[in-house]
Design an enzyme around this catalytic site. Structure first.
Site, mmCIF file in Angstrom:
data_model
loop_
_atom_site.group_PDB
_atom_site.id
_atom_site.type_symbol
_atom_site.label_atom_id
_atom_site.label_comp_id
_atom_site.label_asym_id
_atom_site.label_seq_id
_atom_site.Cartn_x
_atom_site.Cartn_y
_atom_site.Cartn_z
ATOM 1 N N LYS A 152 11.620 -1.699 14.187
ATOM 2 C CA LYS A 152 11.532 -0.554 13.250
ATOM 3 C C LYS A 152 12.597 0.449 14.367
ATOM 4 O O LYS A 152 12.775 1.472 13.835
ATOM 5 C CB LYS A 152 10.356 -0.124 13.492
ATOM 6 N N SER A 168 6.225 3.153 12.099
ATOM 7 C CA SER A 168 5.414 2.379 12.914
ATOM 8 C C SER A 168 5.227 3.723 14.314
ATOM 9 O O SER A 168 5.905 4.059 14.570
ATOM 10 C CB SER A 168 4.998 1.410 12.552
ATOM 11 N N SER A 169 3.477 4.068 14.164
ATOM 12 C CA SER A 169 3.671 4.372 15.571
ATOM 13 C C SER A 169 3.390 3.956 17.013
ATOM 14 O O SER A 169 3.769 4.170 17.635
ATOM 15 C CB SER A 169 2.075 5.181 15.470
ATOM 16 N N CYS A 170 3.835 2.622 16.526
ATOM 17 C CA CYS A 170 3.807 1.784 17.458
ATOM 18 C C CYS A 170 4.979 2.022 17.962
ATOM 19 O O CYS A 170 5.479 0.506 18.742
ATOM 20 C CB CYS A 170 3.413 0.104 16.877
ATOM 21 N N TYR A 213 6.918 -6.164 16.488
ATOM 22 C CA TYR A 213 7.334 -5.383 15.220
ATOM 23 C C TYR A 213 8.030 -3.940 15.259
ATOM 24 O O TYR A 213 9.002 -3.254 14.566
ATOM 25 C CB TYR A 213 6.185 -5.067 14.485
ATOM 26 N N HIS A 248 -5.652 -4.920 9.094
ATOM 27 C CA HIS A 248 -5.247 -3.998 9.988
ATOM 28 C C HIS A 248 -6.514 -3.084 10.421
ATOM 29 O O HIS A 248 -7.835 -3.794 9.296
ATOM 30 C CB HIS A 248 -4.454 -2.266 10.017
ATOM 31 N N MET A 286 0.705 -1.168 0.085
ATOM 32 C CA MET A 286 0.183 -0.207 -0.039
ATOM 33 C C MET A 286 0.759 1.012 0.145
ATOM 34 O O MET A 286 0.772 2.572 -0.784
ATOM 35 C CB MET A 286 -0.653 -0.014 1.136
#
Length: 309
Positions: A141, A108-110, A137, A180, A15
């Site tokens: 990152k 990623s925001s995680c 994950y 998601h 994506m």
């Protein structure tokens, strides 16, 4: 970044990668390098080394990653850690070895602590414990961010890191277990509508708040940063606005045209209570999102219908 520059988009069929590729093509770039995962396994050190030595890209957008929602992250913990570390290690190191002028690493925001203050500022990185379900994950990152900074510090590499909020859009993943929340809800409501079901069950309480950014807006931001931003550490990419999962579900229900009821399965996990990005740093650099949530969901649903329905 010259229009004829050799630009490698890693993960061009995902994506995010496909949105970046579309953006570059729209801006008139003529030498975009891509490889499918079947053509190039980025987890394979030798394969990645050979690819970089042969192609010698000048710019790299690192959008390749193993991704998924809560279930996938929690189920495939070893794969999410190993695969993502391998992919980014091989790309970042080979970018250095082959003189890449600039690299953009996407996280990623995680990466932020589970209970970090809201909205999430860039300096909150590593200030507390991570959300358990997606810790592997997140660790990968965070390592990527630190790796970019280390290569900048030791070798003078112009590697930048950007952390997008929750994304959705064209070419999203609608897998029943591994997707998601937003694409999962699009699929759920569509299937319930087609099968004339009386209700749709949603995981958790519906109270967690999430921020969503259309992937083409992310691509626009990445392109902007590649041209205008050269700093260490990281920069958030988002809208700076959030919505409850319940209100998100109601919005998707309306767009899909499902007439039934909503049920919330409170035995299932909510995940982090709230994840809102502080995007003041990005705004100060001169970029802001364009596509509003309702418009974006409509575009995503049309894409879903064209590909899956």
């Amino acid at each position: 970044m010259e229009k004829s520059a050799k630009i490698y988009v890693a993960g061009h069929r995902g994506m995010v990668g496909s949105a970046i590729t579309r953006k570059l093509q729209k801006e008139g770039y003529t030498h975009i390098i891509t490889r499918t995962s079947a053509e190039l396994d980025l987890r394979n050190q030798q394969a990645a080394t050979d690819f970089f030595a042969a192609e010698k890209p000048e710019y790299v957008f690192l959008a390749a990653a193993k991704v998924g929602g809560i279930v996938a992250n929690n189920t495939y913990r070893a794969e999410f850690l190993y695969d993502n570390l391998q992919i980014q290690n091989n790309i970042i190191h080979n970018a250095y070895l082959n003189g890449v002028k600039k690299l953009l690493f996407l996280g990623s925001s995680c990466i932020y602590p589970k209970l970090a203050p809201q909205p999430l500022k860039e300096e909150y990185l590593l200030s507390g414990y991570l959300e358990e379900t997606n810790e592997p994950y997140a660790i990968a990152k965070i390592t990527g961010i630190k790796m970019c900074d280390a290569y900048r510090s030791q070798y003078g590499c112009n590697y930048i890191s950007a952390m997008p909020t929750n994304l959705y859009g064209y070419n999203d993943n609608y897998h029943p277990q591994n997707s998601h929340v937003l694409p999962a809800l699009i699929r759920k409501f569509h299937e319930a509508k087609v099968n004339n079901l009386p209700d749709v069950t949603i995981w958790g309480t519906g109270s967690p708040m999430r921020e969503f950014l259309f992937a083409d807006d992310l691509a626009d931001a990445c392109y902007y940063l590649m041209l205008n931003y050269n700093e260490p550490h990281l920069i958030n990419i988002g809208t700076g606005e959030d919505i409850t999962i319940k209100d998100l579900a109601l919005t998707i229900k309306e767009i899909v045209g499902f007439d039934g009821e909503l049920n919330f399965d409170t035995s299932k996990p909510d995940g982090t209570p709230r994840k809102l990005m502080d995007v003041s740093k990005l705004h100060s650099k001169g970029w802001k999102y364009k596509i509003e949530l309702k418009e974006g969901i409509q575009l995503a649903y049309e894409d879903f219908l064209s590909k899956y329905a």
